[in-house]
Design an enzyme around this catalytic site. Structure first.
Site, PDB file in Angstrom:
ATOM      1  N   ARG A 197       0.856  -1.361   0.092  1.00 13.74           N
ATOM      2  CA  ARG A 197      -0.167   0.046  -0.052  1.00 13.74           C
ATOM      3  C   ARG A 197       0.908   1.278   0.122  1.00 13.74           C
ATOM      4  O   ARG A 197       0.397   2.254  -0.557  1.00 13.74           O
ATOM      5  CB  ARG A 197      -0.934   0.124   1.134  1.00 13.74           C
ATOM      6  CG  ARG A 197      -2.281  -0.990   1.060  1.00 13.74           C
ATOM      7  CD  ARG A 197      -2.824  -1.302   2.246  1.00 13.74           C
ATOM      8  NE  ARG A 197      -3.363  -0.087   3.130  1.00 13.74           N
ATOM      9  CZ  ARG A 197      -4.564   0.426   3.024  1.00 13.74           C
ATOM     10  NH1 ARG A 197      -5.333  -0.220   2.442  1.00 13.74           N
ATOM     11  NH2 ARG A 197      -4.708   1.445   3.776  1.00 13.74           N
ATOM     12  N   HIS A 246       3.733  15.362 -14.162  1.00 11.48           N
ATOM     13  CA  HIS A 246       2.761  16.290 -14.461  1.00 11.48           C
ATOM     14  C   HIS A 246       3.697  17.522 -14.068  1.00 11.48           C
ATOM     15  O   HIS A 246       3.346  18.515 -14.918  1.00 11.48           O
ATOM     16  CB  HIS A 246       1.487  16.462 -13.633  1.00 11.48           C
ATOM     17  CG  HIS A 246       0.561  15.172 -13.930  1.00 11.48           C
ATOM     18  ND1 HIS A 246      -0.170  14.578 -12.921  1.00 11.48           N
ATOM     19  CD2 HIS A 246       0.263  14.591 -15.029  1.00 11.48           C
ATOM     20  CE1 HIS A 246      -0.915  13.439 -13.492  1.00 11.48           C
ATOM     21  NE2 HIS A 246      -0.699  13.589 -14.787  1.00 11.48           N
TER      22      HIS A 246
END
Length: 458
Positions: A316, A330
């Site tokens: 996780r 990005h």
């Protein structure tokens, strides 16, 4: 922390009167450049005579003839003299030498410096121990503030105190305090205030208020009026905390009067049907202030300076790390997630960022050792900074958490209602996102420019 008043648009008489009115609040009196140009060194002498207990700064902005110009200012009574950091190092060294002869100090004004890390290293090697973050009046007219520059310079300075100037007033001064300024310089924020004395008192009060752990205050985390509340966040047993100072009987008070669900334990006792989601959110709110801002900024700065960024995490924690790699892309940075088929070999000038709650995850530790051997830097998010990965890393962000994978000698640093490593994993995702916000400031990227790099093949 010191308060420096900058005098620019005053006569000697006006400046003396203003400084007398705010005498108790100010620590340093700056004879600003326009003031110095208009009145000459007579201004320095006048303030030295009338305020013998105060430090005087002559904002000479020396660019050449360092020894001569610094000597004139010190002889007139200045304790500090400014030199432009962009000038030749020979001039700066002459200024530093002259200051030492008088037992005084030089302040390097960073206005128009492009490469902060490189120049600060050179300045400190030349003997500079005071650096001024300066956003000029012309730059302020187009919306620039010195806050971003302050954070970068504080991260780079090894031995220097850092002062900051540029449109600071009573409404913004706390931002600079929290960003780590050693000296806050206020000019128009006092001189042009409707009530200069009140403005100076309010600014000084905000600068010298006792520091707690959250936002500089001992206050209820969720309450907007920090002056009004005294609920402490240092105590893990929230039921025993002091509550709002308006409440006389804190024994029956579960939290801030505007937030009755402040204490997760009491909320469960008083409302057995309470939403578990609220308890998780309260848990994140309780422990997020434990993450140190300087560690977050340090890793953001390392990402900005790295040639390429490799991100790794297992389970996780790996999902949070993968989301971080996506946002780095990005931003226009070259980023890879370790284990993907398109990930190349790591090398010198690269950065590996590893998320590992225990700090001992075998596969992650192996990656860290390989990266170090290849000449790359390593940053990590972990609960246990003294574990193997933290010890090997160059940059560590310590995150509160609990994990069943900890070593036998390690103790959890948080109490969680959630199973296994959930708290660490959730806080990791939030810390990664806070690094992205820091990087947006460092790179000048916006949500709009980042979206232009969003995938168009899905």
């Amino acid at each position: 922390m010191k308060l420096q008043i900058a005098l620019d648009e005053v006569t000697i008489e006006q400046g003396l009167l203003l400084c007398e009115q705010v005498r108790e609040q100010i620590d340093i009196i700056e004879i600003g450049t326009p003031f110095l140009v208009r009145e000459g060194l007579h201004a320095v002498r006048a303030f030295r005579e009338h305020f013998p207990e105060k430090e005087i700064l002559a904002d000479a902005k020396i660019m050449d003839a360092g020894e001569w110009e610094a000597k004139m200012c010190f002889e007139a009574g200045a304790d500090y003299v400014t030199v432009l950091a962009v000038t030749d190092l020979l001039t700066i060294k002459e200024c530093v030498k002259t200051a030492a002869e008088f037992g005084k100090q030089i302040v390097a004004d960073m206005i128009c410096v492009d490469n902060f890390p490189k120049r600060i290293e050179e300045l400190e090697a030349a003997g500079i121990v005071n650096i001024a973050v300066h956003t000029g009046i012309d730059q302020q007219t187009v919306g620039r503030t010195p806050l971003q520059d302050l954070r970068q310079i504080k991260a780079c300075a090894k031995q220097s105190t850092v002062s900051v100037a540029g449109g600071i007033n009573v409404d913004t001064v706390e931002q600079y305090r929290f960003a780590g300024a050693d000296v806050v310089i206020v000019g128009g924020g006092i001189a042009h205030a409707e009530d200069p004395v009140k403005a100076a008192k309010d600014i000084a009060e905000k600068l010298h208020r006792p520091v707690g752990e959250y936002g500089g205050y001992k206050a209820c985390r969720e309450c907007e009026d920090y002056k009004k509340y005294d609920a402490c966040i240092d105590c893990k047993d929230y039921k025993k905390n002091d509550a709002c100072i308006d409440c006389e009987d804190d024994k029956n008070y579960d939290g801030c009067k505007n937030h009755k669900a402040y204490c997760p334990e009491s909320m469960e006792e008083n409302n057995p049907g309470s939403r578990k989601l609220e308890r998780i959110i309260n848990e994140l709110s309780r422990y997020s202030p434990k993450v140190k801002q300087e560690e977050v900024y340090g890793l953001a700065k390392a990402c900005a300076e790295a040639k390429r960024i490799f991100v790794a995490g297992a389970g996780r924690s790996g999902f949070a790390a993968r989301g971080f790699a996506n946002r780095l892309m990005h931003l226009g940075l070259t980023a890879y997630f370790v284990g993907d088929l398109v990930t190349p070999s790591i090398g010198k000038g690269d950065l590996l960022v590893v998320g590992s709650g225990s700090g001992t995850t075998a596969g992650m530790l192996a990656n860290v050792n390989k990266a170090k051997a290849a000449g790359a830097s390593v940053g990590t998010l972990t609960i246990f900074p003294d574990a193997a990965i933290g010890q090997a890393a160059d940059i560590v962000i310590t995150i509160p958490g609990a994990t069943p994978k900890k070593g036998s000698q390690a103790a959890d640093t948080a109490t969680s209602i959630q199973p296994m490593g959930s708290l660490f994993e959730q806080l990791s995702w939030l810390v990664y996102d806070s690094i992205i916000l820091e990087l947006m400031e460092l790179t000048g990227e916006t949500g709009e420019t980042m979206y232009l790099r969003h995938a168009n093949l899905e």
